[in-house]
Design a protein around this motif. Structure first.
Motif, PDB file in Angstrom:
ATOM      1  N   LEU A 169     -29.766 -25.056  15.024  1.00 37.90           N
ATOM      2  CA  LEU A 169     -28.979 -25.949  15.867  1.00 37.90           C
ATOM      3  C   LEU A 169     -28.218 -26.976  15.033  1.00 37.90           C
ATOM      4  O   LEU A 169     -27.068 -27.310  15.343  1.00 37.90           O
ATOM      5  CB  LEU A 169     -29.872 -26.657  16.882  1.00 37.90           C
ATOM      6  CG  LEU A 169     -30.349 -25.792  18.042  1.00 37.90           C
ATOM      7  CD1 LEU A 169     -31.391 -26.525  18.861  1.00 37.90           C
ATOM      8  CD2 LEU A 169     -29.172 -25.381  18.910  1.00 37.90           C
ATOM      9  N   ARG A 170     -28.841 -27.472  13.977  1.00 41.17           N
ATOM     10  CA  ARG A 170     -28.140 -28.395  13.072  1.00 41.17           C
ATOM     11  C   ARG A 170     -26.940 -27.698  12.430  1.00 41.17           C
ATOM     12  O   ARG A 170     -25.867 -28.282  12.298  1.00 41.17           O
ATOM     13  CB  ARG A 170     -29.074 -28.918  11.985  1.00 41.17           C
ATOM     14  CG  ARG A 170     -30.086 -29.889  12.473  1.00 41.17           C
ATOM     15  CD  ARG A 170     -29.525 -31.286  12.500  1.00 41.17           C
ATOM     16  NE  ARG A 170     -30.492 -32.168  13.135  1.00 41.17           N
ATOM     17  CZ  ARG A 170     -30.176 -33.170  13.906  1.00 41.17           C
ATOM     18  NH1 ARG A 170     -28.919 -33.445  14.153  1.00 41.17           N
ATOM     19  NH2 ARG A 170     -31.093 -33.921  14.454  1.00 41.17           N
ATOM     20  N   ARG A 205     -24.189 -27.366  14.993  1.00 41.50           N
ATOM     21  CA  ARG A 205     -23.524 -28.659  15.204  1.00 41.50           C
ATOM     22  C   ARG A 205     -22.624 -28.996  14.028  1.00 41.50           C
ATOM     23  O   ARG A 205     -21.529 -29.532  14.202  1.00 41.50           O
ATOM     24  CB  ARG A 205     -24.560 -29.762  15.413  1.00 41.50           C
ATOM     25  CG  ARG A 205     -23.909 -31.079  15.738  1.00 41.50           C
ATOM     26  CD  ARG A 205     -24.890 -32.079  16.314  1.00 41.50           C
ATOM     27  NE  ARG A 205     -24.154 -33.234  16.776  1.00 41.50           N
ATOM     28  CZ  ARG A 205     -24.370 -34.460  16.314  1.00 41.50           C
ATOM     29  NH1 ARG A 205     -25.314 -34.690  15.422  1.00 41.50           N
ATOM     30  NH2 ARG A 205     -23.640 -35.468  16.777  1.00 41.50           N
ATOM     31  N   PHE A 218     -28.040 -32.557  20.706  1.00 42.33           N
ATOM     32  CA  PHE A 218     -29.036 -31.861  19.888  1.00 42.33           C
ATOM     33  C   PHE A 218     -30.413 -31.852  20.535  1.00 42.33           C
ATOM     34  O   PHE A 218     -31.081 -30.815  20.571  1.00 42.33           O
ATOM     35  CB  PHE A 218     -29.118 -32.498  18.494  1.00 42.33           C
ATOM     36  CG  PHE A 218     -30.105 -31.817  17.606  1.00 42.33           C
ATOM     37  CD1 PHE A 218     -29.790 -30.629  16.979  1.00 42.33           C
ATOM     38  CD2 PHE A 218     -31.381 -32.341  17.421  1.00 42.33           C
ATOM     39  CE1 PHE A 218     -30.702 -29.982  16.177  1.00 42.33           C
ATOM     40  CE2 PHE A 218     -32.296 -31.699  16.629  1.00 42.33           C
ATOM     41  CZ  PHE A 218     -31.960 -30.517  16.002  1.00 42.33           C
ATOM     42  N   SER A 219     -30.869 -32.978  21.061  1.00 43.15           N
ATOM     43  CA  SER A 219     -32.225 -33.034  21.614  1.00 43.15           C
ATOM     44  C   SER A 219     -32.370 -32.120  22.833  1.00 43.15           C
ATOM     45  O   SER A 219     -33.385 -31.440  22.985  1.00 43.15           O
ATOM     46  CB  SER A 219     -32.621 -34.466  21.955  1.00 43.15           C
ATOM     47  OG  SER A 219     -31.723 -35.004  22.901  1.00 43.15           O
ATOM     48  N   LEU A 264     -32.388 -28.502  21.565  1.00 43.63           N
ATOM     49  CA  LEU A 264     -33.663 -28.152  20.938  1.00 43.63           C
ATOM     50  C   LEU A 264     -34.748 -27.928  21.987  1.00 43.63           C
ATOM     51  O   LEU A 264     -35.545 -26.993  21.867  1.00 43.63           O
ATOM     52  CB  LEU A 264     -34.083 -29.233  19.946  1.00 43.63           C
ATOM     53  CG  LEU A 264     -35.317 -28.922  19.110  1.00 43.63           C
ATOM     54  CD1 LEU A 264     -35.097 -27.667  18.271  1.00 43.63           C
ATOM     55  CD2 LEU A 264     -35.659 -30.096  18.215  1.00 43.63           C
ATOM     56  N   ASN A 281     -25.536 -35.739  10.720  1.00 43.82           N
ATOM     57  CA  ASN A 281     -26.078 -34.392  10.910  1.00 43.82           C
ATOM     58  C   ASN A 281     -26.461 -33.768   9.573  1.00 43.82           C
ATOM     59  O   ASN A 281     -27.477 -33.085   9.466  1.00 43.82           O
ATOM     60  CB  ASN A 281     -25.064 -33.515  11.655  1.00 43.82           C
ATOM     61  CG  ASN A 281     -25.693 -32.255  12.168  1.00 43.82           C
ATOM     62  OD1 ASN A 281     -26.622 -32.283  12.957  1.00 43.82           O
ATOM     63  ND2 ASN A 281     -25.178 -31.123  11.698  1.00 43.82           N
ATOM     64  N   TYR A 290     -30.122 -32.517   8.567  1.00 45.68           N
ATOM     65  CA  TYR A 290     -30.305 -31.123   8.144  1.00 45.68           C
ATOM     66  C   TYR A 290     -31.068 -31.079   6.823  1.00 45.68           C
ATOM     67  O   TYR A 290     -32.015 -30.317   6.667  1.00 45.68           O
ATOM     68  CB  TYR A 290     -28.939 -30.441   8.008  1.00 45.68           C
ATOM     69  CG  TYR A 290     -29.011 -28.980   7.649  1.00 45.68           C
ATOM     70  CD1 TYR A 290     -29.195 -28.016   8.629  1.00 45.68           C
ATOM     71  CD2 TYR A 290     -28.884 -28.557   6.332  1.00 45.68           C
ATOM     72  CE1 TYR A 290     -29.260 -26.676   8.309  1.00 45.68           C
ATOM     73  CE2 TYR A 290     -28.947 -27.217   6.008  1.00 45.68           C
ATOM     74  CZ  TYR A 290     -29.128 -26.282   6.996  1.00 45.68           C
ATOM     75  OH  TYR A 290     -29.195 -24.954   6.665  1.00 45.68           O
TER      76      TYR A 290
END
Length: 138
Positions: free
Chosen positions: A18-19, A22, A45-46, A49, A114, A118
C-alpha cells in the motif's frame, strides 16, 4: 507456530504494498503538476490497510485464487478478494486557473512522509527477520 509468523509477515507485505501504491500515486501527481485540468489523487492509507487485512469486517481477507487448467480449451480465471486501495481526489487549498489541483508543497510533504514511513516499515521488517534468524541459530 509458523502460522503466526506468516500472518505477521503478511501484514508487513500488505502495508508495504500500500505504501508503494501511494508512492506511485504521489509521483504521478508531481509529474502532472503542469498538466491542465489534472486532478490530484491520494489514498487513505489507514482505511486501505484495514480493508486489506480484513480488520474493518472482523473477517480476515482471503488470498487470491487462480484455477488450475487441465485442458487447453479451459478458460483461465482468477478470483481476487480485494483490489488496490481506492483513489480519491484531493481537494486543493488554493485553486488554479487551469483546473489543475496539484499543489507541489503538499505533494512534496506527502511524498517525503510516505517515503519515510516506507523505509521505517522495511527497517522494522528487517529487524523481525534478523530476530527470527537469531532465534533459529540458537
Amino acid at each position: 507456530m509458523i502460522d503466526p509468523i506468516g500472518k505477521d509477515f503478511s501484514f508487513y507485505q500488505k502495508a508495504l504494498a500500500l505504501r508503494q501504491q501511494r508512492q506511485e500515486i504521489l509521483a504521478t501527481n508531481i509529474a502532472n503538476a503542469d498538466t491542465p485540468n489534472y486532478k490530484a489523487r491520494d489514498i487513505d492509507f489507514s482505511t486501505a490497510l484495514r480493508q486489506a487485512t480484513g480488520a474493518d469486517r472482523g473477517v480476515p481477507r482471503l488470498p487470491d485464487t487462480s484455477l488450475t487448467l487441465t485442458s487447453a480449451r479451459h478458460i483461465p480465471a482468477q478470483a481476487h478478494s480485494g483490489g488496490p486501495a481506492q483513489e480519491r481526489y484531493r481537494m486543493p487549498l488554493q485553486p488554479s486557473l487551469d483546473g489543475n489541483t496539484v499543489e507541489m508543497d503538499v505533494e512534496r510533504i506527502q511524498f517525503a512522509d510516505n517515503t519515510a514511513k516506507y523505509q521505517a516499515g522495511i527497517q522494522v521488517l528487517n529487524g523481525r527477520i534478523k530476530s527470527l534468524l537469531a532465534a533459529i541459530q540458537q
